[in-house]
Design a protein around this motif. Structure first.
Motif, mmCIF file in Angstrom:
data_model
loop_
_atom_site.group_PDB
_atom_site.id
_atom_site.type_symbol
_atom_site.label_atom_id
_atom_site.label_comp_id
_atom_site.label_asym_id
_atom_site.label_seq_id
_atom_site.Cartn_x
_atom_site.Cartn_y
_atom_site.Cartn_z
ATOM 1 N N ASP A 123 0.516 -1.141 0.725
ATOM 2 C CA ASP A 123 0.028 -0.233 0.082
ATOM 3 C C ASP A 123 1.020 1.144 0.108
ATOM 4 O O ASP A 123 0.292 2.381 0.303
ATOM 5 C CB ASP A 123 -0.864 -0.087 1.299
ATOM 6 C CG ASP A 123 -0.087 0.044 2.461
ATOM 7 O OD1 ASP A 123 0.579 0.388 2.219
ATOM 8 O OD2 ASP A 123 -1.183 0.296 3.466
ATOM 9 N N ASP A 124 2.159 1.127 -0.036
ATOM 10 C CA ASP A 124 2.815 2.482 0.298
ATOM 11 C C ASP A 124 3.636 2.421 -1.247
ATOM 12 O O ASP A 124 3.676 3.559 -1.472
ATOM 13 C CB ASP A 124 4.452 2.097 0.395
ATOM 14 C CG ASP A 124 3.702 1.448 1.804
ATOM 15 O OD1 ASP A 124 3.227 2.279 2.582
ATOM 16 O OD2 ASP A 124 4.599 0.563 2.394
ATOM 17 N N SER A 149 -1.461 3.793 1.986
ATOM 18 C CA SER A 149 -1.373 3.470 3.243
ATOM 19 C C SER A 149 -2.808 4.046 4.029
ATOM 20 O O SER A 149 -3.333 4.829 3.943
ATOM 21 C CB SER A 149 -0.260 4.258 4.342
ATOM 22 O OG SER A 149 1.153 4.015 3.521
ATOM 23 N N ASN A 155 5.656 -3.001 4.459
ATOM 24 C CA ASN A 155 5.228 -1.703 4.683
ATOM 25 C C ASN A 155 6.106 -0.692 5.806
ATOM 26 O O ASN A 155 6.679 -1.768 6.345
ATOM 27 C CB ASN A 155 3.584 -2.185 5.252
ATOM 28 C CG ASN A 155 2.602 -0.571 5.959
ATOM 29 O OD1 ASN A 155 2.595 0.108 4.501
ATOM 30 N ND2 ASN A 155 2.597 -0.318 6.889
ATOM 31 N N THR A 191 -2.654 -2.907 3.470
ATOM 32 C CA THR A 191 -1.248 -3.863 3.386
ATOM 33 C C THR A 191 -1.351 -5.105 3.034
ATOM 34 O O THR A 191 -1.937 -6.678 3.483
ATOM 35 C CB THR A 191 0.181 -3.472 3.889
ATOM 36 O OG1 THR A 191 0.569 -2.348 3.556
ATOM 37 C CG2 THR A 191 1.009 -4.507 3.894
HETATM 38 MN MN MN Z 1 2.145 1.814 4.203
#
Ligand code: MN
Length: 253
Positions: free
Chosen positions: A8-9, A39, A91, A105
Motif C-alpha cells: 500500500d506504499d 496507506s 509496509n 497492506t
Molecule cells: Mn503503508
C-alpha cells in the motif's frame, strides 16, 4: 509457483523492493502495486472509475488504485495466470492490533484469501530509519514455512518486524492482535472558510501491555506472526440472541 507482490506504499517504495528480492527464485514473481501511496486505504475497492495499468518493467505493473484493486485485477488474470500466493509489503510502519482494520497492506492479503489464494502481509514497526536486514533474511523462510504446512486456507499471516538489526532479533513469536490507544489523536487546526478544521493522527499511539500480543512481541524484539481470519461473525452473540424471543416487529415480547 506464481507469486503476486503488492503493497500500500506504492510500487516505488523501498519495502516492496525488499519483498521482491526476498522471494526471488521461489517462483515466477509479478509486482502489481498502487502507483501512489495508499496507506490506510483499508479494503477499499475502486468501482466508479476505470483503472489504469502501467507496465513499468518486465513483470512490474502499477495501478492507479488501491492494494485491493491490484489483487482483484491480478487474481482475475489481467496480467497472465492467476497467482498461487500473494505477499504484501514490506509496509513502512507497523500493522498491529486494531490498526490492521485500517491497513491497505493487510487488506491486500485479505482480498487474496477471499479468492482462496494464500497470503502474507509484512510490515516493519517504524516510520523513519527503517532497517530491512531482518525482513530481507527472514521473509523467505517464513513464506516457505507457510506454504509447507497444512493450514486453514482462509487464514492470512500478518507479520511485523521490530526495527532492529537482524543480529538483535530474538526470534519469532506467534501472537494475537493487541489493543492500542491514540491519545489526542484529533488535533484542531486554524479555522478556514468559516469552518473548523481538524486533523486525525496527530497524537502519540500507545498500546496495552498484554502477553502474547503482536505489540508485546515486537517490543520484546521478536518478529510477530499473527494468524488472522476475516470472519466478522460474533458466534457467542448469535447463540445468545437466538435464545431471545423476537416478535415479528423485531421488538422484545
Ligand atoms: Mn503503508
Amino acid at each position: 509457483m506464481r507469486i503476486l507482490i503488492t503493497n500500500d506504499d506504492g510500487v516505488h517504495s523501498e519495502g516492496i523492493r525488499v519483498l521482491t528480492e526476498a522471494v526471488r527464485g521461489m517462483g515466477e514473481t509479478v509486482v502489481m502495486a498502487p502507483a501512489m501511496e495508499q496507506s490506510a486505504s483499508s479494503h477499499s475497492i475502486t468501482l466508479r472509475d476505470p483503472l489504469l495499468v502501467d507496465r513499468l518493467a518486465r513483470n512490474v505493473y502499477s495501478v492507479d488504485g488501491t492494494p485491493t484493486d491490484c489483487v482483484v485485477l491480478s487474481l482475475n488474470g489481467v496480467i497472465g495466470a492467476r497467482p498461487d500466493l500473494v505477499v504484501s509489503g514490506v509496509n513502512h510502519g507497523a500493522n498491529m492490533g486494531d490498526d490492521v482494520t485500517y491497513s491497505g497492506t493487510v487488506a491486500a492479503a485479505i482480498e487474496a484469501v477471499l479468492y482462496g489464494v494464500p497470503a502474507i502481509a509484512f510490515s516493519v514497526a517504524a516510520l523513519e530509519g527503517l532497517l530491512f536486514e531482518a525482513p530481507s533474511r527472514m521473509i523467505r523462510p517464513i513464506v516457505e514455512r507457510m506454504i509447507a504446512r497444512p493450514r486453514n486456507p482462509k487464514t492470512i499471516w500478518n507479520v511485523n518486524f521490530p526495527n532492529i538489526p537482524f543480529g538483535e532479533v530474538r526470534g519469532i513469536r506467534v501472537t494475537r492482535l493487541g489493543t492500542r490507544f491514540y491519545e489526542n489523536s484529533v488535533v484542531e487546526e486554524a479555522p478556514r472558510d468559516g469552518g473548523k478544521v481538524f486533523r486525525i493522527g496527530g497524537g502519540k499511539p500507545t498500546w496495552k501491555r498484554e502477553p502474547e500480543t503482536d505489540f508485546q512481541a515486537v517490543f520484546d524484539r521478536y518478529v510477530s506472526i499473527t494468524p488472522i481470519l476475516l470472519d466478522l461473525n460474533d458466534y457467542e452473540s448469535i447463540l445468545t440472541m437466538r435464545e431471545w424471543e423476537w416478535s415479528r416487529e423485531g421488538g422484545v415480547k
